[in-house]
Design an enzyme around this catalytic site. Structure first.
Site, PDB file in Angstrom:
ATOM      1  N   SER A 212       0.832  -1.273   0.057  1.00  0.00           N
ATOM      2  CA  SER A 212       0.220   0.003  -0.008  1.00  0.00           C
ATOM      3  C   SER A 212       0.801   1.260  -0.046  1.00  0.00           C
ATOM      4  O   SER A 212       0.309   2.402   0.209  1.00  0.00           O
ATOM      5  CB  SER A 212      -0.956   0.076   1.186  1.00  0.00           C
ATOM      6  OG  SER A 212      -1.876  -1.042   1.203  1.00  0.00           O
ATOM      7  N   ALA A 217       0.912   2.047  -8.468  1.00  0.00           N
ATOM      8  CA  ALA A 217       0.452   3.391  -9.075  1.00  0.00           C
ATOM      9  C   ALA A 217       1.916   3.884  -9.642  1.00  0.00           C
ATOM     10  O   ALA A 217       1.963   4.614 -10.718  1.00  0.00           O
ATOM     11  CB  ALA A 217       0.259   4.169  -8.127  1.00  0.00           C
ATOM     12  N   GLU A 241      -1.458  -9.428  -9.490  1.00  0.00           N
ATOM     13  CA  GLU A 241      -2.354  -9.179  -8.213  1.00  0.00           C
ATOM     14  C   GLU A 241      -3.597  -8.347  -8.614  1.00  0.00           C
ATOM     15  O   GLU A 241      -4.682  -8.805  -8.110  1.00  0.00           O
ATOM     16  CB  GLU A 241      -1.605  -8.270  -7.442  1.00  0.00           C
ATOM     17  CG  GLU A 241      -2.195  -8.071  -6.175  1.00  0.00           C
ATOM     18  CD  GLU A 241      -1.482  -7.165  -5.022  1.00  0.00           C
ATOM     19  OE1 GLU A 241      -1.370  -7.542  -3.823  1.00  0.00           O
ATOM     20  OE2 GLU A 241      -0.649  -6.302  -5.502  1.00  0.00           O
ATOM     21  N   ARG A 250      -7.219   3.018 -13.002  1.00  0.00           N
ATOM     22  CA  ARG A 250      -6.195   3.825 -12.275  1.00  0.00           C
ATOM     23  C   ARG A 250      -5.603   4.674 -13.334  1.00  0.00           C
ATOM     24  O   ARG A 250      -5.299   5.822 -13.144  1.00  0.00           O
ATOM     25  CB  ARG A 250      -4.972   2.875 -11.690  1.00  0.00           C
ATOM     26  CG  ARG A 250      -5.627   2.116 -10.325  1.00  0.00           C
ATOM     27  CD  ARG A 250      -4.516   1.393  -9.782  1.00  0.00           C
ATOM     28  NE  ARG A 250      -4.601   0.821  -8.347  1.00  0.00           N
ATOM     29  CZ  ARG A 250      -3.684   0.986  -7.576  1.00  0.00           C
ATOM     30  NH1 ARG A 250      -2.751   1.492  -7.509  1.00  0.00           N
ATOM     31  NH2 ARG A 250      -4.134   0.446  -6.296  1.00  0.00           N
TER      32      ARG A 250
END
Length: 456
Positions: A212, A217, A241, A250
Site C-alpha cells: 500500500s 501506481a 495481483e 487507475r
C-alpha cells in the site's frame, strides 16, 4: 528424389558479391556489417574473410585489395584461402557496390533457413523424449525457434576488438547528447532520470516497498507518462495481483485527474465526464498491453515476452507486478529463497534476451515494521539477497505518513502524501533520493518541485 534437394540453403554467388563489394568500398562494408555476421556465411572460407573484414573495420584500418591481402598473409591463411587469384576474382566481378545490401539480405535469408532446419531437427529429437513433460517441450521449442530467428552469434566469446567500436559509440553518443537526451527509457520523472539516464536496455530494475505504499501506481505512471514525448513505445505489463480493468481505471484517474472513488461510484460532474472521455480516447492510442494472469510462472513469462518481442521488435519496457507472486513452474525448489532467486534470475535473463528494461515490483520484509526508523534498506528485500545481486537498479519507495496514526485512519483519504524514492542501488551511476508527491485521489505521483511550482 534429386540429391540437390538435400543441400542446405545457400548462395555462394551472393556471399562472394558481398565480400567483393566490402573490399572495394568501406561505406558498403559498413552497411553490410549491420546485417551479416561470419556465421551467416555457408562457405567457411568466405566466413573467415568476412571475420577479417569485420575486425579491420572495427579497428579503423584501411581496407582494399592490398591491405586485405596483407592481413590474410600475416595470419598465414592467404594461400589457403586461394591467394591473390581468389581475392581478385571477388573484386573483378563487382560492377557496383550499391547492391551490397541486397546481396547481404540474400545471404542472411539462406542463413535463417539453415538455422530453422537445424531448429527443426532439434525439435524432432526433443519430441521423441517421452520423459519430458509436454509443456516443458513446448517451452523449449519456443526457445529454440526464438534463438533461431534472433540470429545470435554462435561464439560464446567476443574479442575486445569486436567490443571497442560499439562501446565507444555509446560513450560518444552520451557525450554528444549530454544534458539533452535520455539514453534509456525515460521514466517521466526528471530527477530520477538525472541519476539513471532512463531505464537501460537489458537491465533489471526493482521497485520495492511495503504493501500500500504505491508501487503499482508508480509503475503505471512510468508506463503511462514515461517513454518521452516523441514516440509511442510498446510496453508490456504483467499484473499478477490486480485485474487489467483495475489498472485501466487507475490510468483513467491519473490521466484525467479524476477522483478514483468518485469514478468508481459514478459521482462525476459534466467536467469530470468530459475529461474522462478525453483520457479514454488518448489512452486508446497507447501501445500498452496488459497480461493479468494470476498464476504466471517464469517459463510462461519468458515465452510470452519472446513472442511479444517477435511481434513488436521495438518493445521498450516490461513491468512485472509483482515478483513474489510469480512461480517457477512444475518443479519445487528446496526453499522460498531459492525459488525467488530463480525468478529474479529469469527476469534478468529475459531483460537481456529481449533487449529491453524490466521493472519488477517487489515486496519488502516486515523487518521495516520492527525498527524505529521505518525507512527501507536493501537488506529488507523480501525472501532473497539474489534480487539485489541480479538488479541493476533498486528503488525503495517510502511514505512517512503511512506510519502515522493520522495516515492509518485516512488511508483512503484524498490527502497528498510526501514520498521518497530512494535509489539504493545504481550499478552504473550514483545513488540518491528523489522527492515525490503521491496524489492519492488520482493514484498519480508527481515530483515535489513540480507540485510546489504549480501550487499543488
Amino acid at each position: 528424389m534429386p540429391e540437390k534437394l538435400y543441400e542446405l540453403p545457400n548462395s555462394l554467388e551472393a556471399e562472394r558479391a558481398v565480400l567483393g563489394a566490402g573490399i572495394l568500398s568501406r561505406e558498403a562494408l559498413g552497411s553490410a556489417i549491420e546485417i551479416l555476421q561470419p556465421e551467416d556465411f555457408y562457405n567457411s572460407d568466405n566466413a573467415h574473410i568476412w571475420a577479417v573484414l569485420l575486425e579491420m573495420y572495427s579497428q579503423n584500418k584501411p581496407i582494399d585489395f592490398i591491405t586485405v591481402s596483407e592481413e590474410l598473409t600475416n595470419r598465414k591463411v592467404f594461400e589457403r584461402l586461394g591467394g591473390s587469384e581468389f581475392l581478385a576474382g571477388l573484386v573483378d566481378k563487382i560492377w557496383t557496390t550499391a547492391n551490397i545490401i541486397y546481396h547481404a539480405e540474400i545471404v542472411k535469408t539462406h542463413a535463417l533457413r539453415r538455422r530453422l532446419i537445424e531448429a527443426g531437427n532439434r525439435i524432432i529429437n526433443l519430441s521423441y523424449r517421452y520423459e519430458i513433460e509436454s509443456q516443458e517441450i513446448i517451452n523449449e521449442v519456443e526457445k529454440i525457434i526464438f534463438e533461431a530467428v534472433q540470429s545470435k552469434k554462435s561464439s560464446d566469446f567476443k574479442s575486445l576488438s569486436e567490443l571497442i567500436a560499439p562501446a565507444f559509440k555509446k560513450v560518444e553518443d552520451a557525450y554528444k547528447n549530454s544534458g539533452q537526451k535520455i539514453a534509456g527509457f525515460p521514466s517521466g520523472f526528471a530527477d530520477l532520470d538525472n541519476y539513471i539516464t532512463g531505464f537501460q536496455k537489458g537491465s533489471l530494475n526493482i521497485l520495492a516497498a511495503r504493501p500500500s505504499m504505491g508501487k503499482t501506481a508508480l509503475a503505471l505512471n512510468i508506463a503511462q507518462f514515461g517513454g518521452g514525448d516523441d514516440n509511442n513505445p510498446y510496453i508490456l505489463i504483467f499484473s499478477l495481483e490486480m485485474s487489467a480493468e483495475q489498472l485501466v481505471r487507475r490510468m483513467f484517474a491519473a490521466e484525467a485527474l479524476i477522483n478514483m472513488s468518485a469514478m468508481k461510484h459514478g459521482a462525476m460532474d459534466a467536467d469530470d465526464w468530459q475529461r474522462l472521455n478525453g483520457a479514454a480516447k488518448f489512452l486508446t492510442k497507447k501501445n500498452i498491453y496488459i497480461n493479468d494472469e494470476s498464476d504466471l510462472n517464469i517459463l510462461d513469462f519468458r515465452t510470452k515476452c519472446r513472442r511479444f518481442k517477435n511481434q513488436h521488435p521495438e518493445l521498450a519496457l516490461i513491468i512485472v507486478d509483482y515478483l513474489q507472486l510469480m512461480s517457477v513452474g512444475n518443479h519445487r525448489p528446496d526453499s522460498r529463497q531459492q525459488e525467488v532467486s530463480e525468478i529474479s534470475r529469469m527476469l534478468k535473463i529475459v531483460a537481456r534476451e529481449v533487449d529491453c528494461p524490466v521493472i519488477a515490483l517487489s515486496q519488502l520484509s516486515r523487518e521495516t515494521e520492527k525498527r524505529s526508523e521505518k525507512k527501507p534498506q536493501l537488506s529488507d528485500l523480501r525472501d532473497s539477497g539474489a534480487i539485489e545481486q541480479d538488479a541493476d537498479i533498486v528503488m525503495l519507495l517510502y511514505r512517512e505518513d503511512y506510519y502515522t496514526e493520522q495516515a492509518k485512519a485516512e488511508q483512503n483519504s484524498e490527502l497528498d502524501s510526501k514520498t521518497e524514492l530512494r535509489l539504493a542501488k545504481n550499478r552504473n551511476g550514483n545513488t540518491g533520493t528523489i522527492k515525490l508527491i503521491f496524489q492519492r485521489e488520482f493514484t498519480r505521483f508527481v515530483s515535489e518541485a513540480d507540485f510546489n511550482n504549480f501550487g499543488g
